[in-house]
Write a protein that holds these residues in place. Structure first.
Motif, PDB file in Angstrom:
ATOM      1  N   GLY A  99      -6.910  14.061  54.161  1.00 14.52           N
ATOM      2  CA  GLY A  99      -6.625  14.813  52.947  1.00 14.52           C
ATOM      3  C   GLY A  99      -6.038  16.143  53.350  1.00 14.52           C
ATOM      4  N   HIS A 100      -4.862  16.453  52.794  1.00 19.97           N
ATOM      5  CA  HIS A 100      -4.269  17.761  53.086  1.00 19.97           C
ATOM      6  C   HIS A 100      -4.774  18.750  52.067  1.00 19.97           C
ATOM      7  CE1 HIS A 100      -1.218  16.612  56.160  1.00 19.97           C
ATOM      8  NE2 HIS A 100      -1.458  15.421  55.639  1.00 19.97           N
ATOM      9  N   THR A 101      -5.305  19.880  52.539  1.00 20.72           N
ATOM     10  CA  THR A 101      -5.810  20.867  51.589  1.00 20.72           C
ATOM     11  C   THR A 101      -4.636  21.513  50.864  1.00 20.72           C
ATOM     12  OG1 THR A 101      -5.939  22.319  53.495  1.00 20.72           O
ATOM     13  CG2 THR A 101      -8.006  21.505  52.620  1.00 20.72           C
ATOM     14  N   ILE A 157     -24.240  18.919  36.627  1.00 14.98           N
ATOM     15  CA  ILE A 157     -23.143  18.557  37.512  1.00 14.98           C
ATOM     16  C   ILE A 157     -21.888  19.221  36.980  1.00 14.98           C
ATOM     17  CG2 ILE A 157     -21.796  16.651  38.466  1.00 14.98           C
ATOM     18  CD1 ILE A 157     -24.682  16.529  39.327  1.00 14.98           C
ATOM     19  N   GLU A 158     -21.194  19.961  37.819  1.00 13.44           N
ATOM     20  CA  GLU A 158     -19.929  20.549  37.411  1.00 13.44           C
ATOM     21  C   GLU A 158     -18.810  19.789  38.102  1.00 13.44           C
ATOM     22  OE1 GLU A 158     -20.065  24.735  38.087  1.00 13.44           O
ATOM     23  OE2 GLU A 158     -21.444  25.059  36.408  1.00 13.44           O
ATOM     24  N   LYS A 159     -17.934  19.243  37.262  1.00 20.62           N
ATOM     25  CA  LYS A 159     -16.875  18.413  37.820  1.00 20.62           C
ATOM     26  C   LYS A 159     -15.574  19.193  37.754  1.00 20.62           C
ATOM     27  CE  LYS A 159     -14.466  14.164  36.456  1.00 20.62           C
ATOM     28  NZ  LYS A 159     -14.471  13.097  35.447  1.00 20.62           N
ATOM     29  N   SER A 160     -14.802  19.153  38.823  1.00 17.92           N
ATOM     30  CA  SER A 160     -13.502  19.822  38.774  1.00 17.92           C
ATOM     31  C   SER A 160     -12.529  19.059  39.656  1.00 17.92           C
ATOM     32  CB  SER A 160     -13.635  21.268  39.257  1.00 17.92           C
ATOM     33  OG  SER A 160     -14.143  21.275  40.572  1.00 17.92           O
ATOM     34  N   LEU A 161     -11.273  19.311  39.400  1.00 16.10           N
ATOM     35  CA  LEU A 161     -10.271  18.642  40.207  1.00 16.10           C
ATOM     36  C   LEU A 161     -10.032  19.486  41.450  1.00 16.10           C
ATOM     37  CD1 LEU A 161      -8.599  16.089  39.915  1.00 16.10           C
ATOM     38  CD2 LEU A 161      -6.737  17.494  39.045  1.00 16.10           C
ATOM     39  N   SER A 162     -10.051  18.833  42.618  1.00 15.32           N
ATOM     40  CA  SER A 162      -9.843  19.590  43.853  1.00 15.32           C
ATOM     41  C   SER A 162      -8.358  19.850  44.027  1.00 15.32           C
ATOM     42  CB  SER A 162     -10.360  18.788  45.037  1.00 15.32           C
ATOM     43  OG  SER A 162      -9.448  17.740  45.314  1.00 15.32           O
ATOM     44  N   SER A 163      -7.989  20.437  45.125  1.00  6.41           N
ATOM     45  CA  SER A 163      -6.574  20.628  45.397  1.00  6.41           C
ATOM     46  C   SER A 163      -6.135  19.787  46.589  1.00  6.41           C
ATOM     47  CB  SER A 163      -6.302  22.105  45.670  1.00  6.41           C
ATOM     48  OG  SER A 163      -7.100  22.527  46.734  1.00  6.41           O
ATOM     49  N   LEU A 164      -6.929  18.758  46.877  1.00  5.03           N
ATOM     50  CA  LEU A 164      -6.609  17.913  48.036  1.00  5.03           C
ATOM     51  C   LEU A 164      -5.462  16.954  47.730  1.00  5.03           C
ATOM     52  CD1 LEU A 164     -10.044  16.825  49.490  1.00  5.03           C
ATOM     53  CD2 LEU A 164      -8.280  18.140  50.660  1.00  5.03           C
ATOM     54  N   ILE A 165      -4.668  16.699  48.748  1.00  6.08           N
ATOM     55  CA  ILE A 165      -3.665  15.654  48.662  1.00  6.08           C
ATOM     56  C   ILE A 165      -4.162  14.542  49.558  1.00  6.08           C
ATOM     57  CG2 ILE A 165      -1.245  15.060  48.981  1.00  6.08           C
ATOM     58  CD1 ILE A 165      -1.005  18.314  49.246  1.00  6.08           C
ATOM     59  N   LEU A 166      -4.767  13.518  48.937  1.00  6.86           N
ATOM     60  CA  LEU A 166      -5.338  12.438  49.729  1.00  6.86           C
ATOM     61  C   LEU A 166      -4.251  11.419  50.024  1.00  6.86           C
ATOM     62  CD1 LEU A 166      -8.584  12.065  47.651  1.00  6.86           C
ATOM     63  CD2 LEU A 166      -8.382  13.083  49.920  1.00  6.86           C
ATOM     64  N   VAL A 167      -4.100  11.085  51.302  1.00 11.21           N
ATOM     65  CA  VAL A 167      -3.035  10.165  51.677  1.00 11.21           C
ATOM     66  C   VAL A 167      -3.514   9.200  52.743  1.00 11.21           C
ATOM     67  CG1 VAL A 167      -1.158  11.797  51.235  1.00 11.21           C
ATOM     68  CG2 VAL A 167      -2.254  11.749  53.490  1.00 11.21           C
ATOM     69  N   MET A 168      -2.732   8.130  52.885  1.00 13.50           N
ATOM     70  CA  MET A 168      -2.818   7.353  54.112  1.00 13.50           C
ATOM     71  C   MET A 168      -1.473   7.578  54.784  1.00 13.50           C
ATOM     72  SD  MET A 168      -3.767   3.419  54.947  1.00 13.50           S
ATOM     73  CE  MET A 168      -2.838   2.705  53.620  1.00 13.50           C
ATOM     74  N   ALA A 169      -1.504   8.323  55.880  1.00 10.82           N
ATOM     75  CA  ALA A 169      -0.249   8.654  56.540  1.00 10.82           C
ATOM     76  C   ALA A 169       0.242   7.468  57.354  1.00 10.82           C
ATOM     77  CB  ALA A 169      -0.451   9.862  57.447  1.00 10.82           C
ATOM     78  N   MET A 170       1.575   7.322  57.418  1.00 14.95           N
ATOM     79  CA  MET A 170       2.148   6.220  58.188  1.00 14.95           C
ATOM     80  C   MET A 170       3.079   6.793  59.225  1.00 14.95           C
ATOM     81  SD  MET A 170       2.877   3.539  55.149  1.00 14.95           S
ATOM     82  CE  MET A 170       3.015   4.459  53.648  1.00 14.95           C
ATOM     83  N   ASN A 171       3.042   6.213  60.401  1.00 13.61           N
ATOM     84  CA  ASN A 171       3.903   6.696  61.462  1.00 13.61           C
ATOM     85  C   ASN A 171       5.263   6.028  61.334  1.00 13.61           C
ATOM     86  OD1 ASN A 171       5.123   7.421  63.819  1.00 13.61           O
ATOM     87  ND2 ASN A 171       3.287   7.165  65.068  1.00 13.61           N
ATOM     88  N   SER A 172       6.204   6.766  60.725  1.00 15.52           N
ATOM     89  CA  SER A 172       7.496   6.162  60.383  1.00 15.52           C
ATOM     90  C   SER A 172       8.388   5.889  61.587  1.00 15.52           C
ATOM     91  CB  SER A 172       8.268   7.085  59.430  1.00 15.52           C
ATOM     92  OG  SER A 172       7.515   7.308  58.285  1.00 15.52           O
ATOM     93  N   SER A 173       7.946   6.315  62.762  1.00 19.52           N
ATOM     94  CA  SER A 173       8.793   6.071  63.923  1.00 19.52           C
ATOM     95  C   SER A 173       8.399   4.785  64.630  1.00 19.52           C
ATOM     96  CB  SER A 173       8.697   7.251  64.895  1.00 19.52           C
ATOM     97  OG  SER A 173       7.402   7.290  65.441  1.00 19.52           O
TER      98      SER A 173
END
Lengths: 308, 503, 351, 274, 329
Positions: B406-408, B262-278
């Motif tokens: 997740g934003h790449t 198994i090769e483990k590495s850190l991805s470049s994803l920005i994992l979020v829960m987006a909120m609709n601020s309006s």
């Protein structure tokens, strides 16, 4: 009624069905949320990008204009190009169809091979161990979702005992397990029908005649009763076959087979309008065609219905 | 009846015979690398898609002028070297000599010019056209020199050239209107040999590849397998050589097998829960903060995404511009509850958590978020939608309260941050200061200068929380022990088989 | 009896044509041999039938299966309205009634079917079956109960059985209930379509006696339809014989029994087992029973003249020219046959 | 007699099972030891034991509680989709049978069109149209099965229409509506009930299949189909995740099929007689 | 007893069906060589059960033969093995049924259905069997040109033939192997009167030519009167009267026979009410004690409720089962 009129009428009906189905789907997919242009554009695109793509796909035009355009091209047997991949829809469907066809054909064959003998024996020896076994099998076949059956079969015959491939497509070996899991569920239906049909035939008056003639039990059951009992079985199998052609999505997914179902599923998920429209017309047409052929087969098998 | 049974057996045997014959026929071909791909690329035209899968596959078929190395640094590829004018408006690239396309054409500067003109053309309707929006004109002083003239300085320009959409296409085929979607022609290490949609993509080694001695493996087969359990069984049984991004829940099973590493590495994803601020009540900062306090981020990362690094702002953990703000909103359900009470949000307010059903990990995370938010007194309902609905309803029209995505990562932070603070972004978060900082950073050159601007912007984003920032996850690639040298390009997450070989 | 019109039922030129297949669905069954095909799958089941039934009499209609007698019965009651022609019941032409008025009028004419097993809804208790018509006519609940009890009493079913379901009764009892139901609305005119043919011999007699009693008691008029000429002759005042949708002979029962003229009537009469012994001596029975005059048969679809041509022992070439219409040969005695010579002989022989 | 006792015992078993299931569904909050959505993240993949009778799933949710609550979805799917199918089917079938010509043709053409969509594809289309969720899935399944009932009802109604008691009713001046409700409906319900019991079973399986494609029940609502879908990835690791819901699903389907079979034998006396 | 050798002797035959239905009760019946024996009874009287028992096709369960003998040509058919009995069926004892449209296999050509039994019983080759079938068609009048000729019938499916033709084909099948006993179970009931006459004549004619015995079952007294030499009347599973045709119709002894004859409508008795038998035919489940007819009998006396009257011979060949046979008039 002459056969030819029967055929023409049925064909007209078939065309009407296909037209109705395709019209419904044309509007439905445009009403539901989702837009192929947005799918192509992806996350980082701007609204202007999306608009440009929409213009290129032609989905910015009024829906009625799109419909008329589509009808016109369908009349010329042109289903257009896929909105997502750009490939001609007809080509894509024709590439996938043989796979699903093979799958369904093998599936129905396996289903019938399992179900008909077992159903006949169950009917002849009602309430015997064979009958109970048949009932159990058919109930399991009906109760176990096909994706589940597929995974179990894969674990058994592609992982534990390595006789069939785990994934991929190509030769017939890739079709054995998927057809089996497709066929088993159908076998359940066919088995029940065969049994019921055979039981019914055996209770009919002509069976008494056959016995009164001094025929052996084997002749009575397997020559006289069986043929009549198989008439509804074969027609229902035909319809089941039609269902399998369009309903093999899950099996294709589990066994990684590039069949029509997955093409269609992706099409729906991506809102590939042209692909969905073409696919629905195709599937509805094939399904109706099979029904139509089954009707003809039925009239051939059953001399009473034979037109003429 | 016996006879009937006999007949049945015979028929079954006849039916199974062809299968047996096929099975008996052992195939003694040279070993191809079997790579499990979860889905199908829509198209193989690099300019007409935004699909991650497409770019992942295309990395092997096309080359770009420059490319990121294993550390993420941009290094020469088809361009041997490049220089920038002091006003940052003129970029001059010198092309490598002796590079040929799969169709035999020699790579010249005209190919480069034609390529970028194609992507910028309205007719192409490329979703990536704006990446090259800064270009004013392209000059080709000679066969091996390309000069890009820009309208304004653009920091992300080089990154755009290094990305998948910067792939160079042959001019002759562009002119003839070649169908790149299904028959891609590039200069890459592999050429497309066969593509059976929803089944497999077969790549054949390019013998004329410009990197001498590479690639190592003659044939790479990308098997398209949608069923996760099949992939796991495939790698265990050796029918698959590489499975990337396996689920963490499958690791025990995989690790139990001695032939799999198994090769483990850190991805470049920005994992979020987006909120609709309006939308109320999310337009209230306290509610957004409460949501950030309510989530046990490390736990969600561990269980739903297979572990990773928690982030506190809108940039991936390993990004050079990343700044740590994780101490702002630690896991504190008590505080969350208080804030919600303060903001006056009751159970009557239903928050709709929209999840893209095709992303199993996001759905998993969503299920956990819902549970955690329920515990602090919010009424959250999950709604699954398919990807096309998500992208057109949620992303394009902001019809949502909460969503998980997740934003790449991008080679340049502008790719990630552009537009936030303005109402055009799907979170509908309005902060002119942040927006202007980001816009300024785009036309600023020099790492330090940009970092200062981004630090400030990221701080605003971290404090104003238009998102619930979760983290950057680990990815696990399961690889057969006898396979080495498989790389994934940093940030872009594309598949790089050039150094892959069998031991 | 003060009836404004002399006849209870008058049928004039009633014709019923069935249309073959619709455009979408093909008709699956092949039409039985012996029906008049009029091209494109239509066939005429009843062809210009006219007769009159007097008040308080029984009119018998005899014919073999497929001759159109049941279709005629349904057409007369407008259960399946005729294609053309008139049905006048007690001076009212049914054709002129509105849909609603026809429904209201129905209480004056009722029908009793052949198969008591299918004539009662198996899901309804006897009481519920009987009250249906009464409810249609807006009787009050109290009145309904009283009436049902009286009706059951009338047909000889114990009132205590009224909450039972049809399957708990025998065929004969069921037929009694069907009769009770038909009488519930106090009709003046009843069509009896083979009311006893599905019953056992010993029960048949009971039902016939009951019907005769009821007729007397309520001054009813019957149209009695049967394939059994003996039965019809026993009951009826007038008899009509139907063959392929047309009436071929009609007259007072004595005239038909004593002096049947049409070859088909003769054949019917002789076909009754036991009759041949009685009649044999009277005339040359064999000819009419099995005999058939030599000559070429005509395909049914191209048959233009007398529809009995193919089976007729006294046929002549001119029989094919035109369809014979009914004509008077005695008091109230009508016959549809063009062979004058034969008829003259028959009449001479008799007298 | 042997067979009747066997089949009646099976029927009894099926009914008892369904009664228990129904009771469990109603009394789910009382019976379940835990909330079906409560995530015991520290106890993921716990095998069956005294704390969790049937183990826990990948979120550490109690398998037993989820199964009990899942029976609600299963029964609900059956009841609602069958009701929809029966309602559409009876309405269309009776109207088609009573009206001749063009209306009959149009209605049956419409039903044919629904039939010519393959089941799963139609479900996907309907669900995409109505959105994801249990209610939508139930509607989809209801629509899918409606032609089966429409055809059955039409055929039955056509034959009942010619029964003499219907003729007699018309002869007594009963209006069409009364004939439909008094005579036609009660006599075709038998076959409808048989078909309904089979459809009930089928709809539960289809819901499971749709859940596999991600179209079914919305998480975190427990449904057996959804549980099976999640469980397939942990077949080796946590077999209890699949065995128990699978068993429950199979038993339920089995019970409805047994009831359907028994009823159909009762309705078709010809088979029973001999 | 009367003239003629006995071909089939049924003695004390007792048949019950499972839920307590007593279908045939100690039935006695003799069929002589070359006679047409009419068996008359109303529905549910046990006439079909008896004939089915003779040919060995009673479904068991639910039927159970609790006692009795069926002696055919000296052998008790009830003691024969399945295979022996099968060889007798069609070959020695054949059967003609009521509704030819139901009793023919709908999907097999008529000729083939007759041919297969010839091949089976006589091992005839296909060609000679077909020849024989054509011969049979000629015998039964199907060879006539107005039916399109024997070859056409040979290759027709049952539904392509009219009712009368089917019944002729059914009869051809019945006599195919020249059986000694032909059981005709209401062979004309489903036919129209004019056709009925033709079929009756055909049966009569064939019997004359082939000299077989025929057990002719019917509910119609007139039909039996027309065709039979001897007549037996069955009521509630028991023969109540049996005699030569001339005797029984002129001089019926059992009250049931008498009343039955009187209840037939006769045009000559117009205007007078019919004689009726009160009550209904008893179910096999609830047969009255003693003489089963006592509940409906106008001459009933005390003893009738308790004792089952035995079948006794009163005149030459005239037997009846009534305690007061010969007394009442």
């Amino acid at each position: 009624m002459p056969l030819i009129i029967f055929i023409i009428k049925r064909f007209f009906r078939l065309i009407l069905t296909v037209l109705l189905v395709s019209t419904i789907i044309f509007f439905v997919i445009r009403v539901i949320p989702g837009d192929p242009a947005a799918v192509i554009a992806g996350i980082d695109a701007t609204q202007a990008d999306v608009a440009a793509i929409r213009a290129q796909l032609g989905t910015d035009k009024p829906i009625s204009v799109q419909y008329i355009h589509w009808l016109r091209s369908v009349a010329l047997f042109d289903f257009g190009n896929s909105m997502i991949t750009g490939e001609p829809v007809t080509k894509q469907i024709l590439k996938r169809f043989p796979i699903t066809l093979t799958l369904a054909t093998l599936g129905i064959l396996m289903g019938m091979l399992i179900a008909i003998p077992l159903g006949v024996i169950s009917a002849v020896k009602r309430w015997s161990p064979v009958d109970y076994f048949g009932m159990l099998l058919s109930q399991i076949g009906m109760a176990v979702p096909s994706f589940w059956l597929g995974i179990i079969l894969l674990l058994l015959f592609a992982v534990k005992i390595h006789i069939f491939p785990l994934f991929g497509s190509g030769g017939i070996k890739y079709y054995i397990l998927p057809s089996l899991s497709l066929g088993l569920a159908r076998a359940a239906v066919i088995l029940r029908l065969t049994r019921a049909s055979m039981v019914e035939e055996l209770s009919k008056e002509y069976i008494i005649t056959a016995r009164a003639k001094g025929l052996t039990e084997r002749l009575v059951k397997y020559k006289h009763a069986l043929k009549n009992a198989l008439i509804p079985v074969i027609t229902v199998s035909g319809i089941q076959f039609g269902y399998m052609l369009g309903g093999a999505i899950i099996i294709e997914q589990v066994f990684s087979l590039p069949g029509l179902g997955r093409l269609f599923l992706t099409g729906i998920y991506q809102r590939d309008f042209t692909l969905i429209q073409g696919g629905v017309v195709f599937i509805a047409f094939v399904f109706s065609l099979i029904n139509f052929l089954v009707d003809i087969l039925y009239s051939v098998l059953n001399p009473k219905i034979r037109v003429g | 009846m016996k006879r009937i049974l006999q007949q049945i057996i015979i028929v079954v045997l006849i039916l199974l015979l062809p299968a047996g014959v096929l099975l008996a026929k052992g195939q003694k071909e040279e070993r191809a690398l079997q790579f499990a791909l979860p889905g199908n690329p829509d198209t193989l035209d690099p300019q007409k898609t935004s699909g991650t899968l497409t770019f992942q596959v295309l990395k092997s078929i096309y080359d770009t002028l420059v490319e990121p190395d294993q550390t993420g640094k941009i290094v020469p590829a088809l361009a041997e070297k490049w220089s920038v004018s002091t006003d940052s408006l003129t970029w001059k690239f010198t092309l490598r000599k002796g590079v040929v396309f799969h169709n035999g054409d020699k790579l010249t500067s005209r190919d480069v010019k034609a390529t970028f003109n194609r992507i910028r053309s309205k007719k192409t309707a490329s979703p990536k056209a704006k990446e090259f929006g800064a270009i004013k004109e392209i000059d080709t002083p000679d066969d091996y020199t390309v000069v890009f003239k820009l309208k304004e300085p653009s920091a992300p320009f080089l990154a755009a050239l290094a990305s998948g959409w910067g792939a160079i296409l042959p001019e002759s085929l562009i002119d003839s209107g070649h169908n790149f979607a299904s028959e891609p022609v590039g200069t890459g290490p592999y050429s497309l040999s066969k593509w059976v949609r929803d089944s497999k993509i077969v790549l054949k080694k390019n013998p004329n590849y410009w990197m001498k001695g590479l690639p190592a493996i003659d044939t790479v087969v990308l098997d398209i397998i949608p069923e996760r359990s099949v992939v796991v069984q495939g790698i265990i049984s050796g029918q698959i050589d590489i499975a990337y991004r396996v689920d963490k829940d499958d690791l025990p099973t995989l690790k139990a097998n001695p032939d799999v590493k198994i090769e483990k590495s850190l991805s470049s994803l920005i994992l979020v829960m987006a909120m609709n601020s309006s939308r109320p009540p999310l337009n209230d900062l306290r509610v957004r903060q409460a949501i950030n306090y309510a989530i046990d981020k490390q736990k969600v990362l561990d269980i739903a995404y297979g572990g990773g690094k928690v982030i506190g702002t809108f940039l991936d953990y390993s990004n050079a511009y990343y700044k740590d703000f994780t101490n702002l909103y630690p896991y504190d359900p008590e505080k969350a509850r208080e804030l919600i009470k303060e903001a006056g949000v009751t159970k009557d307010t239903v928050l709709q958590l929209v999840l893209p059903q095709n992303y199993e990990l996001h759905v998993k995370a969503g299920v956990m978020y819902q549970e955690m938010l329920t515990k602090v007194g919010l009424n959250v309902k999950i709604k699954l939608v398919d990807w096309s609905t998500w992208i057109s309803e949620v992303y394009r029209q902001s019809k949502f309260d909460l969503t998980v995505i997740g934003h790449t990562g991008k080679l340049d932070p502008d790719g990630t941050l552009a537009g936030y603070g303005g109402m055009k972004r799907y979170v509908k978060w309005n902060n002119p200061e942040c927006l202007s900082l980001i816009n300024k950073a785009r036309v600023t050159t020099g790492f330090e200068a940009r970092k200062k601007l981004y630090d400030r912007a990221l701080e605003i984003m971290a404090k104003q929380v238009p998102f619930m920032y979760l983290g950057t996850n680990y990815v696990y690639n399961a690889i057969r022990k006898d396979v080495t040298g498989f790389r994934m390009t940093p940030k872009l997450d594309t598949l790089d088989f050039r150094w892959t070989e069998f031991k | 009896m003060s009836k404004s019109v002399d006849s209870a039922l008058e049928v004039k030129n009633l014709t019923k044509v069935f249309h073959g297949h619709s455009f979408f669905r093909g008709k699956q069954e092949t039409s039985a041999a012996g029906k008049k095909e009029t091209g494109d799958g239509d066939f005429t089941a009843v062809d210009r039938v006219s007769f009159t039934v007097k008040h308080n009499t029984i009119f018998g209609l005899v014919g073999e299966s497929g001759c159109g007698k049941t279709t005629l019965a349904r057409s007369i009651l407008f259960l399946d309205p005729p294609t053309s022609g008139d049905v006048i019941i007690d001076g009212t032409n049914l054709k002129n009634l509105t849909h609603r008025n026809l429904r209201l009028f129905r209480k004056r004419m009722q029908i009793i079917f052949q198969d008591p097993n299918s004539a009662l809804n198996p899901k309804l208790s006897i009481k519920r079956s009987l009250e249906e018509g009464l409810r249609n006519q807006k009787y009050s609940s109290g009145k309904i109960t009283g009436r049902i009890d009286r009706l059951l009493d009338l047909v000889g079913i114990p009132v205590s059985c009224k909450n039972k379901y049809p399957h708990e009764f025998s065929g004969g009892q069921k037929q009694r209930m069907v009769i009770a139901r038909a009488l519930s609305l106090e009709p003046e005119f009843l069509v009896l379509d083979e009311p006893v043919s599905n019953l056992d011999v010993s029960i048949q007699a009971q039902i016939i006696n009951l019907l005769m009693d009821l007729k007397k008691q309520f001054s009813l008029t019957y149209l009695f339809i049967s394939h059994d000429l003996n039965l019809v002759s026993y009951l009826s005042d007038e008899v009509a014989v139907m063959y392929r949708g047309r009436i071929v002979e009609q007259g007072p029962v004595l005239a038909i029994m004593e002096n049947p003229l049409h070859p088909y009537t003769k054949k019917l009469l002789l076909s009754i087992p036991g009759n041949i012994e009685k009649i044999k001596n009277r005339e040359n029975a064999e000819i009419f029973l099995t005999g058939k005059k030599p000559g070429k048969d005509v395909e049914l679809f191209s048959l233009t003249g007398c529809s009995y041509y193919n089976e007729c022992p006294v046929r002549e070439d001119f029989c094919l020219k035109e369809e014979p219409s009914l004509r008077i040969v005695g008091i109230g005695h009508l016959i549809a046959c063009s062979n004058d010579k034969y008829l003259k002989n028959q009449l001479l022989y008799k007298s | 007699m042997k067979r009747s006792s066997v089949s009646s015992r099976l029927m009894l078993g099926a009914v008892i099972y369904l009664v228990i299931l129904g009771a469990a569904a109603i009394a789910a909050p009382v019976i379940s030891p835990y909330s079906p959505t409560d995530q015991h993240l520290e106890n993921r993949f716990a095998p069956p034991g005294h704390k969790y009778i049937l183990g826990t799933d990948n979120f550490g949710r109690d398998n037993f509680s989820r199964m009990i609550y899942g029976s609600r979805s299963a029964l609900l799917v059956g009841i609602v989709s069958v009701s929809i199918a029966v309602t559409i089917g009876i309405t269309v079938g009776i109207i088609a049978a009573l009206s001749t010509g063009i209306i009959d043709n149009i209605l049956m053409l419409l039903m044919d069109s629904v039939l010519s969509f393959p089941t799963i594809l139609l479900a996907i289309t309907v669900v995409s149209f109505l959105g994801y969720g249990l209610l939508q899935v139930m509607t989809a399944i209801g629509v899918i099965f409606s032609p089966v009932f429409a055809r059955l009802v039409r055929a039955e109604a056509l034959s009942i229409k010619t029964e003499e008691y219907v003729e007699a009713s018309r002869a007594m001046g009963s209006p069409a509506v009364k004939i439909v409700f008094l005579h036609i409906m009660p006599n075709l319900m038998g076959k409808v009930v048989v078909q309904a019991s089979i459809t009930f079973a089928l709809s539960i399986v289809i819901e499971a299949s749709l859940s596999y494609l991600g179209l079914g029940t919305q998480p975190p609502t427990p449904s057996w189909g959804l549980m099976l879908k999640d469980a397939r990835n942990y077949l080796v690791q946590a077999p209890w995740m699949s065995i128990y819901p699978g068993l429950a699903l199979a038993m339920t389907v089995l019970s409805f099929n047994i009831i359907g079979d028994t009823l159909s034998e009762k309705i078709n006396p010809r088979i029973v007689k001999k | 007893m009367g003239e003629g050798e006995i071909l089939l002797h049924i003695q004390d035959l007792d048949i019950t069906f499972e839920p307590g239905a007593h279908a045939v009760r100690f039935l006695e019946l003799d069929i002589r060589k070359s006679e047409i024996h009419g068996l008359v009874g109303e529905s549910g009287s046990g006439k079909s059960v008896t004939s089915t028992a003779v040919i060995g096709l009673l479904p068991s369960p639910p039927a159970k033969i609790s006692s009795g003998k069926i002696i055919f040509k000296g052998r008790d058919l009830l003691k024969l093995g399945k295979e022996e009995m099968r060889k007798i069926r069609g070959r020695e004892i054949a059967m003609v049924f009521q509704e030819p449209s139901k009793y023919f296999n709908p999907s097999m050509k008529v000729g083939e259905q007759i041919r297969e039994m010839l091949s089976l019983h006589f091992g005839m080759s296909r060609k000679s069997a077909v020849e024989r079938v054509l011969e049979l068609f000629n015998l039964t009048g199907l060879g006539k040109s107005n039916f399109g000729g024997g070859r056409r019938i040979l290759n027709s499916y049952p539904h392509e033939l009219s009712g009368g033709m089917k019944q002729r084909a059914m009869i051809a099948m019945g006599i195919a192997c020249s059986p000694s006993l032909l059981i005709a179970d209401e062979p004309t009931t489903a036919l129209d009167v004019t056709l009925q006459m033709q079929i009756l004549d055909l049966i009569h004619d064939l019997q004359n030519r082939l000299k077989m015995s025929i057990l002719f079952i019917s509910h119609d007294l007139n039909v039996v009167k027309h065709i039979a030499n001897r007549v037996s009347v069955i009521y509630a599973g028991k023969i109540v009267e049996s005699a030569a045709k001339g005797t029984i119709f002129k001089n019926p002894m059992h009250p049931y026979t008498k009343l039955l004859l009187l209840s037939i409508p006769d045009p000559e008795k117009r205007g007078t009410p019919l004689k009726t038998i009160p009550g209904t035919v008893p179910d096999a489940e609830s047969i009255p004690s003693g003489c089963a007819f006592h509940t409906r009998c106008p001459y009933v006396r005390k003893i009738c409720e308790k004792e089952i009257p035995a079948l006794k011979e009163y005149e030459n060949g005239h037997t009846t089962a009534c305690h007061f046979a010969g007394e009442t008039e």
